[in-house]
Design an enzyme around this catalytic site. Structure first.
Site, mmCIF file in Angstrom:
data_model
loop_
_atom_site.group_PDB
_atom_site.id
_atom_site.type_symbol
_atom_site.label_atom_id
_atom_site.label_comp_id
_atom_site.label_asym_id
_atom_site.label_seq_id
_atom_site.Cartn_x
_atom_site.Cartn_y
_atom_site.Cartn_z
ATOM 1 N N GLY A 127 13.480 15.838 -18.191
ATOM 2 C CA GLY A 127 13.154 15.459 -19.565
ATOM 3 C C GLY A 127 12.251 16.472 -20.236
ATOM 4 N N GLY A 145 9.161 18.201 -22.671
ATOM 5 C CA GLY A 145 7.770 18.051 -23.082
ATOM 6 C C GLY A 145 6.788 17.792 -21.957
ATOM 7 N N CYS A 165 12.813 17.536 -11.661
ATOM 8 C CA CYS A 165 12.043 18.212 -12.702
ATOM 9 C C CYS A 165 10.993 17.302 -13.337
ATOM 10 C CB CYS A 165 12.971 18.862 -13.725
ATOM 11 S SG CYS A 165 12.161 20.278 -14.503
ATOM 12 N N TYR A 216 5.619 22.820 -17.127
ATOM 13 C CA TYR A 216 4.503 22.136 -16.473
ATOM 14 C C TYR A 216 4.750 22.140 -14.973
ATOM 15 C CZ TYR A 216 3.361 20.516 -21.158
ATOM 16 O OH TYR A 216 3.040 20.474 -22.488
ATOM 17 N N HIS A 268 16.500 22.361 -10.347
ATOM 18 C CA HIS A 268 17.664 21.544 -10.723
ATOM 19 C C HIS A 268 18.813 21.692 -9.730
ATOM 20 C CE1 HIS A 268 16.369 20.085 -14.688
ATOM 21 N NE2 HIS A 268 15.596 21.153 -14.636
ATOM 22 N N GLU A 316 21.441 20.088 -9.702
ATOM 23 C CA GLU A 316 22.714 19.855 -10.410
ATOM 24 C C GLU A 316 23.114 21.074 -11.247
ATOM 25 O OE1 GLU A 316 19.882 19.154 -11.620
ATOM 26 O OE2 GLU A 316 19.971 19.622 -13.748
HETATM 27 N N1 LIG Z 1 13.604 20.186 -16.999
HETATM 28 C C1 LIG Z 1 12.612 19.331 -17.057
HETATM 29 O O1 LIG Z 1 12.729 18.168 -16.714
HETATM 30 C C2 LIG Z 1 11.342 19.838 -17.690
HETATM 31 C C3 LIG Z 1 10.120 18.979 -17.404
HETATM 32 C C4 LIG Z 1 8.975 19.218 -18.377
HETATM 33 N N2 LIG Z 1 9.380 18.950 -19.718
HETATM 34 C C5 LIG Z 1 8.458 20.638 -18.261
HETATM 35 O O2 LIG Z 1 8.716 21.443 -19.132
HETATM 36 O O3 LIG Z 1 7.811 20.975 -17.320
#
Ligand SMILES: NC(=O)CC[C@H](N)C(=O)O
Length: 463
Positions: free
Chosen positions: A293, A295, A323, A368, A412, A414
């Site tokens: 997700g 941010g 992630c 992050y 990731h 996937e």
């Molecule tokens: N791909 C993601 O799930 C990113 C996680 C989070 N938004 C970050 O930038 O660290």
């Protein structure tokens, strides 16, 4: 090693692409603008000289493209030409080293709020595919149904494209979706800046006036919004309902290929909004999945709190996160989270499995990371240990529980388009969930009453 290699490849390819006639044509106008403008932006130190100065000649017969500019909060301005929507946008400027997969990256909800700078110099050469769906109803070629990033920045936009899946050009797609795009900028110089000063707020401006219009007073910070809530589903929905193992998926901005990796392996997946309290439903599922997700993960505290409750369950179901899922699970386990200087985005990030020392090349897209220094070997935190570690910068790439079926990864598995080396993690998770299902079905936890309720009512026969 992996950071160095793409840099070398990119440089070689940049030189090659700049000597092509189409690239020269695209640059003529840009170089004319650049002489006016590699410029001053107020409150500002002088903008750096581009890392190279190519010998372009101004060609008066070149078609006139709309000027565009990438303006960084630090005051640096990069001018070029627009090839997307004729509007401007704001976002956090980040770079990716991926060589392919721009349709997938641009529709990845994790890029929401970001202006994406491609280090691969030639972008757009295979066009943009269709919205075709697969047998599960998932988009075949995109990670969501729209462009999620706020804009794109490329060195050399390929005005001609060719691919058997292509239905339109990258420029047409961006224009149709209202996403500005700039080409003809020195993306290497931008990346140097972003690496030195960190990912930075930016404005991507389009229009004849961009060169006069030097002042940007405000740079809204997308990470101050709840991007997870924006990207998550509002409705609960089900995929592959006849699947043999039932997975509850918490959607923080899930990618299509994560869903595909689960359903293609036979799972029935119920997708819930990010803040849904799954603890009350877990007796209906064999496993729980926490998605990627956009941010700051600290915007998703309700999910963290729900996970903390799930971890305390004396009969835990398998939980796996990717992630953002890794960050939320780590926070629920008691770890801190911090913003990386410039993040890890690309398809070539090495992650070392701490159990066997093997290194996999992985796809990543995050800004992050979990603060995992308390997870020293033999002395974890509440039963948690490091699972994977990034071989480049030592940042956390995953955690796992020593005794309970909980694990998550920052990269990731996937990945689309690739590498697929860690896709086996979906098998590991679903094997655990299937084992859980067998365990539960052989457990005499039911009462006679519950058995009676399960007996189907006789069908009434109407004479
Ligand atoms: N791909 C993601 O799930 C990113 C996680 C989070 N938004 C970050 O930038 O660290």
């Amino acid at each position: 090693m992996s950071l160095l290699r793409p840099a070398l490849i990119s440089r070689a390819m940049a030189v090659k692409s700049l000597t092509r006639p189409t690239a020269r044509l695209a640059y003529t106008h840009v170089r004319a603008l650049a002489t006016v403008a590699d410029t001053v932006f107020p409150a500002n130190k002088a903008a750096p000289k581009p890392a190279h100065s190519a010998p372009y000649q101004f060609d008066a017969s070149a078609p006139k493209a709309t000027p565009a500019a990438l303006k960084l909060k630090s005051g640096h301005v990069f001018t070029g030409t627009s090839f997307g929507a004729q509007n401007s946008s704001f976002g956090e400027a980040v770079f990716t080293t991926s060589l392919v997969g721009y349709p997938e990256s641009m529709t990845d909800p994790s890029y929401r709020g970001q202006i994406l700078v491609f280090t691969q110099p030639l972008i757009g050469n295979y066009g943009v595919p269709s919205q075709e769906k697969d047998q599960f109803g998932l988009l075949k070629y995109f990670e969501s149904n729209k462009i999620q990033c706020q804009g794109i920045v490329v060195n050399d936009y390929a005005t001609k494209y060719s691919h058997w899946t292509a239905v339109e050009s990258l420029g047409e797609w961006c224009a149709r979706e209202g996403i500005p795009a700039i080409s003809g900028v020195d993306t290497r110089a931008i990346v140097h800046l972003l690496r030195d000063q960190g990912s930075t707020l930016a404005k991507l401006e389009v229009g004849e006036e961009v060169l006069e219009n030097k002042e940007v007073v405000e740079f809204p910070n997308p990470n101050e919004r709840n991007l997870v809530s924006e990207a998550s589903t509002k409705e609960i929905y089900e995929l592959n309902p006849m699947g043999d193992v039932k997975i509850a998926l918490i959607d923080c901005g899930v990618k299509e290929n994560i869903l595909r990796c689960l359903v293609a392996r036979g799972a029935a997946v119920t997708v819930f909004p990010w803040n849904h309290d799954f603890n009350k439903d877990m007796d209906q599922f064999d496993g729980l999945f926490i998605s990627n997700g956009p941010g700051d993960p600290r915007a998703a505290m309700p999910t963290v709190n729900n996970l903390a409750t799930a971890f305390k369950n004396p009969n835990p179901k398998p939980i796996f996160g990717i992630c953002m899922g890794n960050q939320l699970m780590g926070m629920a386990a008691g770890l801190g989270v911090y913003k990386l200087q410039f993040g890890n985005r690309g398809h070539n990030q090495p992650a070392i499995n701490m159990q066997n020392g093997r290194c996999s090349i992985t796809s990543q897209n995050h800004g992050y990371a979990l603060e995992d220094s308390v997870l020293t070997p033999g002395k974890g935190l509440n039963g948690w240990e490091k699972y994977f570690v990034n071989a480049n910068d030592g940042s956390n790439e995953g955690i796992r529980h020593l005794t309970k079926p909980f694990s998550s990864v920052q990269f990731h598995p996937e990945a689309k388009g690739g590498p697929q080396d860690t896709e086996y993690l979906f098998d590991d998770f679903l094997n655990l969930a299937r084992a859980e299902k067998v365990k539960m079905s052989s457990k005499p936890f039911y009462t006679t009453e519950s058995l009676i309720k399960e007996v189907p009512k006789p069908v009434e026969v109407v004479a």
